[in-house]
Design an enzyme around this catalytic site. Structure first.
Site, short mmCIF file in Angstrom:
data_model
loop_
_atom_site.label_atom_id
_atom_site.label_comp_id
_atom_site.label_asym_id
_atom_site.label_seq_id
_atom_site.Cartn_x
_atom_site.Cartn_y
_atom_site.Cartn_z
N HIS A 156 45.77 46.04 42.95
CA HIS A 156 47.49 46.37 42.55
C HIS A 156 47.50 47.80 41.78
O HIS A 156 47.58 48.07 40.71
CB HIS A 156 47.79 45.34 41.46
N HIS A 202 40.42 31.76 35.05
CA HIS A 202 41.52 32.87 35.01
C HIS A 202 41.92 32.39 36.42
O HIS A 202 41.46 32.42 37.29
CB HIS A 202 41.07 34.27 34.82
N GLU A 239 44.17 34.72 38.38
CA GLU A 239 44.46 35.46 39.20
C GLU A 239 43.96 35.36 40.72
O GLU A 239 42.67 35.28 40.72
CB GLU A 239 44.12 36.97 38.63
N ASP A 259 42.14 36.87 42.67
CA ASP A 259 40.76 37.37 43.22
C ASP A 259 39.90 36.38 42.69
O ASP A 259 38.81 36.40 43.02
CB ASP A 259 40.66 38.94 42.58
N HIS A 318 42.57 39.53 30.44
CA HIS A 318 43.54 40.35 30.32
C HIS A 318 44.88 39.89 30.91
O HIS A 318 45.74 40.34 31.03
CB HIS A 318 43.12 41.43 31.41
N ASP A 371 36.93 38.25 33.78
CA ASP A 371 36.92 39.65 33.99
C ASP A 371 36.63 40.67 32.87
O ASP A 371 36.00 41.66 33.26
CB ASP A 371 38.61 39.95 33.95
N TYR A 374 36.68 50.62 35.30
CA TYR A 374 37.12 49.14 35.36
C TYR A 374 37.94 49.09 33.94
O TYR A 374 39.06 48.58 33.93
CB TYR A 374 36.04 48.28 35.46
N HIS A 394 33.30 40.12 38.16
CA HIS A 394 33.14 41.19 38.94
C HIS A 394 31.92 42.04 38.93
O HIS A 394 31.59 42.25 37.60
CB HIS A 394 34.48 42.43 38.75
FE1 FEO Z 1 42.54 39.29 36.45
FE2 FEO Z 1 39.63 39.81 38.47
O1 FEO Z 1 41.19 39.35 38.05
#
Ligand code: FEO
Length: 400
Positions: free
Chosen positions: A24, A79, A81, A83, A146, A165, A193, A224
């Site tokens: 994004h 989470h 999201e 990903d 986040h 995250d 990051y 990640h």
């Molecule tokens: Fe908030 Fe790695 O996604």
């Protein structure tokens, strides 16, 4: 497709996305990212998070090397999201779990992304514990770190925090542990990051850190990048997060600019000399040559940010507009700003930049510097003085 046992009966089963270059608007160039998912084998087998949708097969193949997917009893969604939850539908259909755990706000996200009418979803509250055999999972909500739904999972018996995250980095590699990576490159990746994802939520970071520090942890496994193992590595990442979240002023400046016919660029050179003379290191970043996420990484170490643009169609150039928008959204605090630029006709851009930076709550010790047509000696003197004034204000702020 090899899983990695990171602690006894706890496996990394995620996916490395070497080719992704955009998250994004955050440039993942040159290397991509990793979506980590973890599997605990116990009386109940638990999968923590999934991966991006296009990596679902990779996750399932890796998981199948530890145990048959249908033996996954629980899925924890820290989470939602995409990903981390993009592959959730495929994983639920394959594993048919007994329960899927998420936060209250995670339920809203899950229902927004998927038809969950037949899914065995169970909402967990902050601090709630579930026993999975020899182990207990404690869920800790980390709202707005986040996303509203974000939470982390703590397994006290293994001194393990699965942190979603938080504490991650966009590193794509077959190495799994932070101590296998060059320490300088790791610090850069953490900073990049943080400044492109976590920065707006620094107040939440400062609230969560004491809580994390109160837990007995010898491994932080983010969703990640690389895993922080051992007391030293855990201490290092917690200290880095505190420093990044506090945003104390640093004696360093960056000049970000675009230019049409090199006049604004020449003004930048004179501002550099004013900063240099006062002993403030400075980096010049052309927005034609530097992606806005690379600029944000640089801002992480700069107490002064000076933005230049010529006036074009009564405003700043498009690359400057994109940079200002991206930067404002990420909310860097505690900075000194400056605005400058050349013009031929109307000359609105420097004033607009000045107002933009002021609206971010930054100190603006010098009025916007504008120059009609090419810079002359008077303009160079003013630009040099602007650099010197900002440098002095920055030094005072750093010492104050
Ligand atoms: Fe908030 Fe790695 O996604």
């Amino acid at each position: 497709m090899t899983p990695l046992e990171i602690k006894k009966d706890i496996f990394w089963v995620g996916a490395v996305d070497f080719d992704n270059r955009d998250f994004h608007g955050y440039s993942l160039s040159p290397q991509g990212s990793t979506y980590n998912a973890y599997l605990i084998k116990d009386e109940k087998n638990v999968l923590f998070d999934t991966v991006s949708a296009h990596c679902a097969t990779t996750l399932l193949c890796r998981l199948a090397k530890v145990l048959p997917p249908e033996r996954v009893d629980y899925i924890v969604c820290n989470h939602l999201e995409p990903d981390h939850a993009g592959a959730l539908k495929a994983v639920v259909e394959r594993c048919k779990p007994e329960k899927i755990f998420c936060s209250k706000l995670g339920l809203q996200s899950m229902a927004g992304y998927f038809d969950i009418s037949n899914w065995p979803v169970q909402v967990v509250s902050n601090g709630e514990e579930i026993c999975i055999g020899k182990r207990t999972i404690t869920f800790v909500e980390t709202r707005m770190l986040h996303w509203p739904d974000s939470m982390v999972s703590y397994i006290k018996e293994d001194r393990l925090l699965i942190s979603n995250d938080a504490f991650g980095q966009n590193i794509a590699s077959t190495e799994r542990f932070a101590d296998q990576w060059n320490p300088y490159a790791l610090a850069q990746a953490v900073k990049e990051y943080y400044y492109n994802i976590v920065l707006p939520y620094s107040p939440q970071v400062l609230k969560v850190l004491p809580l994390v520090e109160s837990l007995d942890i010898d491994m932080i496994a983010p969703d990640h990048g690389l895993i922080h193992r051992g007391q030293e590595s855990v201490r290092l990442i917690l200290d880095m997060y505190r420093t990044l979240a506090e945003q104390k002023p640093q004696k360093r400046a960056v000049i970000i600019y675009d230019t049409m016919w090199h006049s604004t660029e020449k003004m930048a050179a004179a501002i550099i000399s004013g900063l240099e003379e006062q002993g403030v290191p400075v980096r010049l970043m052309s927005l034609k040559e530097n992606h806005h996420s690379a600029v944000m990484s640089e801002i992480a170490q700069c107490g002064a940010v000076i933005v230049g643009s010529p006036t074009h169609n009564n405003t700043y150039l498009p690359l400057v507009g994109a940079m200002l928008t991206y930067m404002k959204g990420l909310r860097p605090q505690n900075r000194i700003g400056g605005a400058f630029g050349s013009f031929g006709w109307s000359g609105e851009a420097p004033k607009q930049i000045y107002e933009w930076l002021s609206s971010m709550g930054w100190d603006m010790p010098v009025d916007a510097l504008r120059q009609k047509w090419s810079p002359d000696m008077e303009c160079y003197k003013a630009a040099h003085a602007m650099g010197a004034t900002i440098a002095k204000a920055l030094i005072a702020k750093c010492e104050g």
